[in-house]
Design a protein around this motif. Structure first.
Motif, PDB file in Angstrom:
ATOM      1  N   PHE A 135     -16.449  75.811  20.779  1.00 29.72           N
ATOM      2  CA  PHE A 135     -16.859  76.812  19.795  1.00 29.72           C
ATOM      3  C   PHE A 135     -16.732  78.211  20.383  1.00 29.72           C
ATOM      4  CE2 PHE A 135     -19.179  72.926  18.847  1.00 29.72           C
ATOM      5  CZ  PHE A 135     -18.933  72.761  17.499  1.00 29.72           C
ATOM      6  N   GLU A 136     -16.505  79.178  19.501  1.00 29.37           N
ATOM      7  CA  GLU A 136     -16.322  80.554  19.939  1.00 29.37           C
ATOM      8  C   GLU A 136     -17.351  81.456  19.270  1.00 29.37           C
ATOM      9  OE1 GLU A 136     -14.363  80.880  22.251  1.00 29.37           O
ATOM     10  OE2 GLU A 136     -12.492  79.785  22.022  1.00 29.37           O
ATOM     11  N   ALA A 137     -17.950  82.347  20.048  1.00 31.76           N
ATOM     12  CA  ALA A 137     -18.817  83.374  19.475  1.00 31.76           C
ATOM     13  C   ALA A 137     -18.280  84.768  19.760  1.00 31.76           C
ATOM     14  CB  ALA A 137     -20.237  83.246  20.030  1.00 31.76           C
ATOM     15  N   ALA A 138     -17.595  84.959  20.881  1.00 28.08           N
ATOM     16  CA  ALA A 138     -17.128  86.285  21.279  1.00 28.08           C
ATOM     17  C   ALA A 138     -15.610  86.393  21.347  1.00 28.08           C
ATOM     18  CB  ALA A 138     -17.725  86.658  22.636  1.00 28.08           C
ATOM     19  N   ASP A 139     -14.867  85.375  20.919  1.00 26.99           N
ATOM     20  CA  ASP A 139     -13.418  85.497  20.815  1.00 26.99           C
ATOM     21  C   ASP A 139     -13.087  85.971  19.405  1.00 26.99           C
ATOM     22  OD1 ASP A 139     -12.029  85.111  23.177  1.00 26.99           O
ATOM     23  OD2 ASP A 139     -12.375  82.961  23.129  1.00 26.99           O
ATOM     24  N   PHE A 140     -13.276  87.281  19.187  1.00 24.26           N
ATOM     25  CA  PHE A 140     -13.112  87.850  17.867  1.00 24.26           C
ATOM     26  C   PHE A 140     -11.663  87.763  17.378  1.00 24.26           C
ATOM     27  CE2 PHE A 140     -16.439  90.094  20.150  1.00 24.26           C
ATOM     28  CZ  PHE A 140     -17.492  90.048  19.264  1.00 24.26           C
ATOM     29  N   ILE A 141     -10.709  87.993  18.270  1.00 25.19           N
ATOM     30  CA  ILE A 141      -9.334  88.221  17.848  1.00 25.19           C
ATOM     31  C   ILE A 141      -8.495  86.954  17.847  1.00 25.19           C
ATOM     32  CG2 ILE A 141      -7.282  89.634  18.240  1.00 25.19           C
ATOM     33  CD1 ILE A 141      -9.844  91.140  17.453  1.00 25.19           C
ATOM     34  N   ASN A 142      -8.637  86.108  18.835  1.00 26.48           N
ATOM     35  CA  ASN A 142      -7.783  84.924  18.958  1.00 26.48           C
ATOM     36  C   ASN A 142      -8.612  83.658  19.116  1.00 26.48           C
ATOM     37  OD1 ASN A 142      -6.328  87.298  20.796  1.00 26.48           O
ATOM     38  ND2 ASN A 142      -5.004  86.341  19.281  1.00 26.48           N
TER      39      ASN A 142
ATOM     40  N   ASP B  93     -18.039  79.074  -0.733  1.00 26.87           N
ATOM     41  CA  ASP B  93     -17.206  79.859  -1.642  1.00 26.87           C
ATOM     42  C   ASP B  93     -17.984  80.999  -2.291  1.00 26.87           C
ATOM     43  OD1 ASP B  93     -14.892  78.406  -1.189  1.00 26.87           O
ATOM     44  OD2 ASP B  93     -15.362  76.937  -2.734  1.00 26.87           O
ATOM     45  N   ARG B  94     -19.286  80.824  -2.447  1.00 35.35           N
ATOM     46  CA  ARG B  94     -20.094  81.880  -3.059  1.00 35.35           C
ATOM     47  C   ARG B  94     -20.437  82.998  -2.082  1.00 35.35           C
ATOM     48  NH1 ARG B  94     -22.676  77.307  -5.505  1.00 35.35           N
ATOM     49  NH2 ARG B  94     -24.335  77.387  -3.929  1.00 35.35           N
ATOM     50  N   SER B  95     -20.304  82.737  -0.782  1.00 31.49           N
ATOM     51  CA  SER B  95     -20.603  83.749   0.229  1.00 31.49           C
ATOM     52  C   SER B  95     -19.302  84.468   0.605  1.00 31.49           C
ATOM     53  CB  SER B  95     -21.219  83.103   1.478  1.00 31.49           C
ATOM     54  OG  SER B  95     -21.313  84.032   2.532  1.00 31.49           O
ATOM     55  N   ARG B  96     -19.155  85.703   0.137  1.00 31.38           N
ATOM     56  CA  ARG B  96     -17.915  86.438   0.402  1.00 31.38           C
ATOM     57  C   ARG B  96     -17.703  86.636   1.897  1.00 31.38           C
ATOM     58  NH1 ARG B  96     -16.532  91.479   1.541  1.00 31.38           N
ATOM     59  NH2 ARG B  96     -18.694  92.184   1.411  1.00 31.38           N
ATOM     60  N   GLU B  97     -18.793  86.964   2.619  1.00 35.07           N
ATOM     61  CA  GLU B  97     -18.650  87.226   4.042  1.00 35.07           C
ATOM     62  C   GLU B  97     -18.224  85.984   4.819  1.00 35.07           C
ATOM     63  OE1 GLU B  97     -21.018  90.724   6.228  1.00 35.07           O
ATOM     64  OE2 GLU B  97     -22.100  89.652   4.688  1.00 35.07           O
ATOM     65  N   LEU B  98     -18.840  84.850   4.516  1.00 35.86           N
ATOM     66  CA  LEU B  98     -18.474  83.617   5.194  1.00 35.86           C
ATOM     67  C   LEU B  98     -17.055  83.210   4.824  1.00 35.86           C
ATOM     68  CD1 LEU B  98     -19.129  81.189   6.962  1.00 35.86           C
ATOM     69  CD2 LEU B  98     -20.188  80.102   4.970  1.00 35.86           C
TER      70      LEU B  98
ATOM     71  N   ASP C 205     -24.640  79.558  13.976  1.00 44.02           N
ATOM     72  CA  ASP C 205     -24.091  80.647  13.183  1.00 44.02           C
ATOM     73  C   ASP C 205     -24.978  80.829  11.952  1.00 44.02           C
ATOM     74  OD1 ASP C 205     -22.587  82.536  11.875  1.00 44.02           O
ATOM     75  OD2 ASP C 205     -21.158  81.090  11.072  1.00 44.02           O
ATOM     76  N   SER C 206     -25.700  81.954  11.880  1.00 45.71           N
ATOM     77  CA  SER C 206     -26.655  82.144  10.789  1.00 45.71           C
ATOM     78  C   SER C 206     -25.977  82.367   9.444  1.00 45.71           C
ATOM     79  CB  SER C 206     -27.585  83.325  11.100  1.00 45.71           C
ATOM     80  OG  SER C 206     -26.861  84.552  11.112  1.00 45.71           O
ATOM     81  N   LEU C 207     -24.653  82.630   9.445  1.00 34.61           N
ATOM     82  CA  LEU C 207     -23.930  82.742   8.180  1.00 34.61           C
ATOM     83  C   LEU C 207     -23.677  81.377   7.551  1.00 34.61           C
ATOM     84  CD1 LEU C 207     -21.086  85.419   8.519  1.00 34.61           C
ATOM     85  CD2 LEU C 207     -23.072  85.491   7.012  1.00 34.61           C
ATOM     86  N   GLY C 208     -23.795  80.330   8.331  1.00 36.97           N
ATOM     87  CA  GLY C 208     -23.432  78.996   7.870  1.00 36.97           C
ATOM     88  C   GLY C 208     -24.231  78.532   6.668  1.00 36.97           C
ATOM     89  N   VAL C 209     -23.598  77.690   5.849  1.00 35.77           N
ATOM     90  CA  VAL C 209     -24.222  77.143   4.642  1.00 35.77           C
ATOM     91  C   VAL C 209     -24.013  75.635   4.635  1.00 35.77           C
ATOM     92  CG1 VAL C 209     -23.988  79.260   3.297  1.00 35.77           C
ATOM     93  CG2 VAL C 209     -22.130  77.586   3.311  1.00 35.77           C
ATOM     94  N   ASP C 210     -24.659  74.951   3.674  1.00 35.75           N
ATOM     95  CA  ASP C 210     -24.676  73.495   3.713  1.00 35.75           C
ATOM     96  C   ASP C 210     -23.730  72.814   2.734  1.00 35.75           C
ATOM     97  OD1 ASP C 210     -25.921  74.113   1.390  1.00 35.75           O
ATOM     98  OD2 ASP C 210     -27.825  73.146   1.850  1.00 35.75           O
ATOM     99  N   SER C 211     -22.804  73.571   2.093  1.00 38.80           N
ATOM    100  CA  SER C 211     -21.863  72.927   1.183  1.00 38.80           C
ATOM    101  C   SER C 211     -20.634  73.800   0.998  1.00 38.80           C
ATOM    102  CB  SER C 211     -22.507  72.657  -0.181  1.00 38.80           C
ATOM    103  OG  SER C 211     -22.715  73.874  -0.887  1.00 38.80           O
TER     104      SER C 211
ATOM    105  N   SER D 158     -10.016  84.216   7.898  1.00 34.52           N
ATOM    106  CA  SER D 158      -9.424  84.906   9.046  1.00 34.52           C
ATOM    107  C   SER D 158      -9.321  84.003  10.263  1.00 34.52           C
ATOM    108  CB  SER D 158     -10.262  86.138   9.404  1.00 34.52           C
ATOM    109  OG  SER D 158     -11.516  85.764   9.945  1.00 34.52           O
ATOM    110  N   GLY D 159     -10.041  82.877  10.266  1.00 35.58           N
ATOM    111  CA  GLY D 159     -10.018  81.975  11.413  1.00 35.58           C
ATOM    112  C   GLY D 159     -11.066  82.286  12.452  1.00 35.58           C
ATOM    113  N   TYR D 160     -11.832  83.371  12.255  1.00 40.30           N
ATOM    114  CA  TYR D 160     -12.872  83.706  13.233  1.00 40.30           C
ATOM    115  C   TYR D 160     -13.951  82.633  13.248  1.00 40.30           C
ATOM    116  CZ  TYR D 160     -16.748  86.239  15.394  1.00 40.30           C
ATOM    117  OH  TYR D 160     -17.802  86.608  16.197  1.00 40.30           O
ATOM    118  N   ILE D 161     -14.258  82.057  12.087  1.00 37.27           N
ATOM    119  CA  ILE D 161     -15.158  80.913  11.997  1.00 37.27           C
ATOM    120  C   ILE D 161     -14.372  79.768  11.377  1.00 37.27           C
ATOM    121  CG2 ILE D 161     -17.235  80.004  10.876  1.00 37.27           C
ATOM    122  CD1 ILE D 161     -18.391  82.820  10.967  1.00 37.27           C
TER     123      ILE D 161
END
Length: 419
Positions: free
Chosen positions: A163-170, A313-318, A302-308, A324-327
């Protein structure tokens, strides 16, 4: 037009290398075949009776490194990929009939958000897909205690194993255990060494809105890392802006005997909500029957995470970060364990297990690598997801297709020839 631009870039890139006094050329040819098996109620039933889909891919890569001038170096990697199989025919047939067919799609490289278009798909029909691209194309100018890099390149900052938390770009996708290459991003990198911190890096990544093709802050990144390396430990501080969000974080690692402990934590200030992403892992090496064994354990939050899927799809940020592949995984809590064992010379055994803590779904990924001859590597393995319906690795119900979309149980083989 894009094809002409790609060829022009290749000509301009290789020309200084040709008359360079020092240059290196390496390459590889990789063949990959996988068989994906879906359950009887899968959405794949809409496009035929076969529960198993076969995909075959041939990929070639040429990597050139040359000294273009005094203190100036050029790096060029050209990649060409051709794939064929029932899998692609099924995806074409599902287009427009299954709301979540994108969840099944392959992750072929695209340049929709890149500064330059250096990737071209030249075949997408009759169950076939092909593309070629320049995945590295950058200059590096060196000074006694610093360097400047400009162009398509990869940067690895994070301390995650899967898992990655600080590999923002790749970032890597944690379930992709055949990964061998970080995709490049168009960026400017400035690096200093020995000034207060042992290593300071600043990167700016201009990104384009995939719809308008305009360069926008919400699709770009400006990031700084301050890194201090000590004898048995290291500390990093991260800060900047990522896809329009201010971010800040830190990372630490230290060595104990034959093992390591690593951690990264990043706080983001999003437009919809603030979020925290963190990873913690430990590994250790020991002997079993006089052969080396390496094991690791890792935890991810990851606090952005959701359970379905529907909530994602309803969370624009997630959704944007998944795109983008960051998550790469949508839920909040994960744990993972893994082992690497060398039972005999030239053979390596791997196994990893990723577990979604909230919904009790998981994926097991065994793999064997055999150095058959010098520069010839043979790999076989499997991806075995498991879970009940409406879990991440178990699948979900597609309201449009009125079928179940499930991750495939996959077996694969790969042969890689390096030269």
């Amino acid at each position: 037009m894009r094809f002409i631009f790609v060829i022009l870039c290749m000509i301009l890139s290789f020309s200084p290398v040709v008359w360079s006094e020092e240059f290196k050329v390496k390459g590889l040819i990789k063949t990959h075949t996988n068989i994906d098996t879906y359950g009887a109620a899968s959405v794949m039933d809409m496009v035929g009776d076969e529960e198993a889909k076969i995909e075959a891919r041939v990929l070639s890569r040429i990597m050139v490194e040359g000294q273009a001038a005094y203190s100036t170096f050029l790096y060029v990697h050209y990649e060409n990929s051709f794939s064929k199989g029932e899998y692609f025919s099924a995806l074409d047939a599902l287009e427009g009939n299954a709301w979540q067919v994108v969840k099944l799609s392959t992750d072929n490289s695209k340049d929709d958000t890149q500064l330059f278009s250096l990737t071209q798909g030249y075949l997408d029909a009759n169950g076939e897909e092909a593309y070629h691209r320049l995945d590295r194309l950058y200059f590096r100018y060196t000074l006694p205690h610093s360097e400047i890099r400009f162009g398509r390149q990869a940067v690895q900052w994070g301390r995650g194993i899967l898992f990655e938390a600080a590999d923002f770009i790749n970032p890597y996708e944690p379930t992709n255990n055949m990964r061998d290459y970080r995709e490049g991003r168009d960026m400017l990198l400035l690096r200093w060494q020995g000034y207060v911190f042992s290593d300071i890096q600043f990167i700016t990544v201009p990104g384009r809105n995939p719809d308008s093709r305009d360069i926008e802050t919400s699709w770009s990144a400006f990031l700084l890392r301050l890194h201090e390396q000590m004898e048995n430990a290291s500390v990093s501080i991260y800060g900047g802006g990522y896809y329009g969000d201010p971010v800040a974080g830190f990372g630490v690692s230290f060595t104990y005997g034959d093992g390591h402990v690593r951690a990264d934590a990043v706080v983001g200030y999003g437009q919809e909500k603030d979020y925290v992403t963190a990873v913690l892992n430990a590994d250790y090496e020991w002997l079993f029957l006089d052969r080396a064994v390496t094991g690791f354990v890792e935890f991810y939050y990851d606090s952005l995470g959701v359970d379905s899927v529907q909530a994602a799809d309803r969370s624009r940020e997630l959704s944007e970060k998944l795109e983008s592949g960051y998550i790469s995984l949508r839920d909040r809590y994960y744990s993972a364990i893994g082992l690497k064992y060398l039972p005999v010379n030239k053979i390596r055994l791997f196994i990893s297990y990723i577990y979604n803590v909230r919904d009790n779904s998981s994926i097991v990924q065994p793999k064997i690598e055999w150095d058959f001859k010098d520069n010839l590597l043979v790999s076989v393995g499997a991806d075995l997801p498991a879970g009940r319906l409406e879990t991440e690795f178990g699948g979900f119900y597609d309201e449009v297709g009125r079928q179940i979309v499930t991750p495939a149980k996959r077996v694969y083989g790969q042969v890689t020839l390096k030269f």
